[in-house]
Design a protein around this motif. Structure first.
Motif, PDB file in Angstrom:
ATOM      1  N   GLN A   1       0.835  -1.195   0.000  1.00  0.00           N
ATOM      2  CA  GLN A   1       0.000   0.000   0.000  1.00  0.00           C
ATOM      3  C   GLN A   1       0.871   1.248   0.000  1.00  0.00           C
ATOM      4  O   GLN A   1       2.005   1.239   0.499  1.00  0.00           O
ATOM      5  CB  GLN A   1      -0.937   0.009   1.208  1.00  0.00           C
ATOM      6  CG  GLN A   1      -1.965  -1.115   1.179  1.00  0.00           C
ATOM      7  CD  GLN A   1      -2.905  -1.085   2.356  1.00  0.00           C
ATOM      8  OE1 GLN A   1      -2.499  -0.797   3.475  1.00  0.00           O
ATOM      9  NE2 GLN A   1      -4.177  -1.384   2.114  1.00  0.00           N
ATOM     10  N   TYR A   2       0.298   2.322  -0.564  1.00  0.00           N
ATOM     11  CA  TYR A   2       1.043   3.579  -0.654  1.00  0.00           C
ATOM     12  C   TYR A   2       0.042   4.723  -0.697  1.00  0.00           C
ATOM     13  O   TYR A   2      -1.017   4.616  -1.327  1.00  0.00           O
ATOM     14  CB  TYR A   2       1.906   3.590  -1.921  1.00  0.00           C
ATOM     15  CG  TYR A   2       2.705   4.859  -2.117  1.00  0.00           C
ATOM     16  CD1 TYR A   2       3.820   5.127  -1.349  1.00  0.00           C
ATOM     17  CD2 TYR A   2       2.319   5.787  -3.090  1.00  0.00           C
ATOM     18  CE1 TYR A   2       4.559   6.284  -1.530  1.00  0.00           C
ATOM     19  CE2 TYR A   2       3.055   6.960  -3.280  1.00  0.00           C
ATOM     20  CZ  TYR A   2       4.177   7.198  -2.492  1.00  0.00           C
ATOM     21  OH  TYR A   2       4.888   8.347  -2.667  1.00  0.00           O
ATOM     22  N   LEU A   3       0.389   5.820  -0.017  1.00  0.00           N
ATOM     23  CA  LEU A   3      -0.430   7.032  -0.060  1.00  0.00           C
ATOM     24  C   LEU A   3       0.235   8.014  -1.006  1.00  0.00           C
ATOM     25  O   LEU A   3       1.310   8.542  -0.711  1.00  0.00           O
ATOM     26  CB  LEU A   3      -0.569   7.646   1.343  1.00  0.00           C
ATOM     27  CG  LEU A   3      -1.268   9.009   1.412  1.00  0.00           C
ATOM     28  CD1 LEU A   3      -2.700   8.915   0.881  1.00  0.00           C
ATOM     29  CD2 LEU A   3      -1.248   9.551   2.836  1.00  0.00           C
ATOM     30  N   ASP A   4      -0.403   8.265  -2.139  1.00  0.00           N
ATOM     31  CA  ASP A   4       0.130   9.196  -3.137  1.00  0.00           C
ATOM     32  C   ASP A   4      -0.452  10.578  -2.864  1.00  0.00           C
ATOM     33  O   ASP A   4      -1.656  10.801  -2.993  1.00  0.00           O
ATOM     34  CB  ASP A   4      -0.253   8.728  -4.542  1.00  0.00           C
ATOM     35  CG  ASP A   4       0.360   9.607  -5.634  1.00  0.00           C
ATOM     36  OD1 ASP A   4       1.049  10.581  -5.299  1.00  0.00           O
ATOM     37  OD2 ASP A   4       0.127   9.309  -6.827  1.00  0.00           O
ATOM     38  N   GLN A   5       0.417  11.522  -2.486  1.00  0.00           N
ATOM     39  CA  GLN A   5      -0.007  12.896  -2.231  1.00  0.00           C
ATOM     40  C   GLN A   5       0.602  13.893  -3.221  1.00  0.00           C
ATOM     41  O   GLN A   5       0.599  15.086  -2.967  1.00  0.00           O
ATOM     42  CB  GLN A   5       0.335  13.295  -0.792  1.00  0.00           C
ATOM     43  CG  GLN A   5      -0.465  12.522   0.245  1.00  0.00           C
ATOM     44  CD  GLN A   5      -0.207  12.987   1.652  1.00  0.00           C
ATOM     45  OE1 GLN A   5       0.936  13.139   2.075  1.00  0.00           O
ATOM     46  NE2 GLN A   5      -1.276  13.237   2.400  1.00  0.00           N
ATOM     47  N   GLY A   6       1.126  13.374  -4.342  1.00  0.00           N
ATOM     48  CA  GLY A   6       1.553  14.272  -5.398  1.00  0.00           C
ATOM     49  C   GLY A   6       2.996  14.194  -5.830  1.00  0.00           C
ATOM     50  O   GLY A   6       3.284  14.243  -7.023  1.00  0.00           O
ATOM     51  N   PRO A   7       3.976  14.121  -4.895  1.00  0.00           N
ATOM     52  CA  PRO A   7       5.376  14.117  -5.330  1.00  0.00           C
ATOM     53  C   PRO A   7       5.692  12.960  -6.273  1.00  0.00           C
ATOM     54  O   PRO A   7       5.170  11.850  -6.106  1.00  0.00           O
ATOM     55  CB  PRO A   7       6.152  13.980  -4.014  1.00  0.00           C
ATOM     56  CG  PRO A   7       5.237  14.551  -2.985  1.00  0.00           C
ATOM     57  CD  PRO A   7       3.846  14.151  -3.420  1.00  0.00           C
ATOM     58  N   VAL A   8       6.532  13.242  -7.256  1.00  0.00           N
ATOM     59  CA  VAL A   8       7.060  12.209  -8.156  1.00  0.00           C
ATOM     60  C   VAL A   8       8.579  12.309  -8.105  1.00  0.00           C
ATOM     61  O   VAL A   8       9.140  13.269  -7.568  1.00  0.00           O
ATOM     62  CB  VAL A   8       6.539  12.396  -9.601  1.00  0.00           C
ATOM     63  CG1 VAL A   8       5.047  12.123  -9.678  1.00  0.00           C
ATOM     64  CG2 VAL A   8       6.828  13.811 -10.112  1.00  0.00           C
ATOM     65  N   GLN A   9       9.248  11.341  -8.691  1.00  0.00           N
ATOM     66  CA  GLN A   9      10.710  11.318  -8.590  1.00  0.00           C
ATOM     67  C   GLN A   9      11.355  12.537  -9.245  1.00  0.00           C
ATOM     68  O   GLN A   9      12.421  12.973  -8.826  1.00  0.00           O
ATOM     69  CB  GLN A   9      11.258  10.024  -9.187  1.00  0.00           C
ATOM     70  CG  GLN A   9      10.987   8.799  -8.332  1.00  0.00           C
ATOM     71  CD  GLN A   9      11.728   7.580  -8.807  1.00  0.00           C
ATOM     72  OE1 GLN A   9      12.167   7.500  -9.953  1.00  0.00           O
ATOM     73  NE2 GLN A   9      11.890   6.599  -7.920  1.00  0.00           N
TER      74      GLN A   9
END
Length: 253
Positions: free
Chosen positions: A84-92
């Motif tokens: 599981q992962y919470l994606d809040q916007g940042p990308v690499q």
């Protein structure tokens, strides 16, 4: 001279991506998406997941920026691996990127297999093969509540002529911005109550962007319109779902 040959194992099965909007306390909270990445262990166990996201679809995987990588969960009794992962916007490529409402995002997940058999024991780990990507999943994030009232509302017009001001304009800001998206734009309902008269609608117009904003405060259907000193202006924000927010008022002086 030592020569090592390692036969790479088959790639792991493709994951099945599940996404739901993260719970938000109010419209000021950070937007996020709860990501679940499950797969059923095949001949090769998955050791790592990779998540990609894009605003322009998922046809070209290489054009989808990588959000994050993480360790794949260990297989359970039924051979099912889940992370599981919470994606809040940042990308690499941008650690400050944020998710925004009213935009449709597309996600794809991939899984990487364990290192090639024997390579770890030989002290020369050969990374495992990445499997086929999941089917893309698209989600649009929506503010949990109707829009907040505008802030700093003020009315300004040309010097009073006979009967009142002309060319009145309303200026204001908004705490969360009024940028719409796929479902349409925000709308602004402008109302006016002249002294001794009832409140009436003047206009309903679209607004865009992060502000500050300016809209007209005159009756566009009446070329002879004048706004008397002491007129009250009321402004209501309507979001792309048609939800009306709290009103804000100011007096023309």
């Amino acid at each position: 001279l030592l020569i090592f040959f390692f036969l790479n194992a088959d790639p792991p099965p493709r994951p099945v991506l599940m996404i739901t909007p993260a719970v938000m306390a109010d419209n000021a909270a950070t937007y996020g998406a709860d990501i679940t990445i499950p797969l059923t262990k095949g001949l090769t166990q998955a050791t790592q997941w990779r998540l990609r996201r894009s605003l322009v679809g998922a046809r070209d995987l290489q054009r989808m920026p990588v959000v994050a990588l993480g360790a794949m969960g260990a297989p359970d009794a039924k051979g099912r691996q889940t992370s599981q992962y919470l994606d809040q916007g940042p990308v690499q490529i941008s650690g400050t990127a944020k998710l925004k409402p009213w935009l449709r995002y597309f996600w794809v997940a991939e899984a990487q297999g364990a290192p090639a058999p024997g390579s770890v024991e030989a002290g020369r780990p050969v990374p495992g093969v990445w499997g086929s990507p999941s089917d893309p999943v698209s989600v649009m994030l929506v503010p949990p509540q109707p829009p907040a009232a505008v802030t700093g509302l003020a009315a300004h017009g040309s010097a009073p002529a006979i009967g009142g001001f002309t060319a009145v304009q309303l200026t204001f800001g908004h705490p969360h911005g009024l940028a719409g998206g796929e479902l349409g734009a925000y709308k602004l309902r402008v109302m006016r109550r002249d002294p001794g008269a009832p409140l009436r609608n003047l206009s309903e117009t679209t607004v865009e962007g992060d502000g500050p904003y300016t809209v007209g405060g005159m009756d566009s259907t009446n070329a002879a319109d004048r706004a008397p000193v002491g007129s009250l202006y009321r402004v209501v924000v309507i979001d792309p779902l048609g939800r009306e927010g709290a009103f804000a008022e100011t007096i023309l002086a």
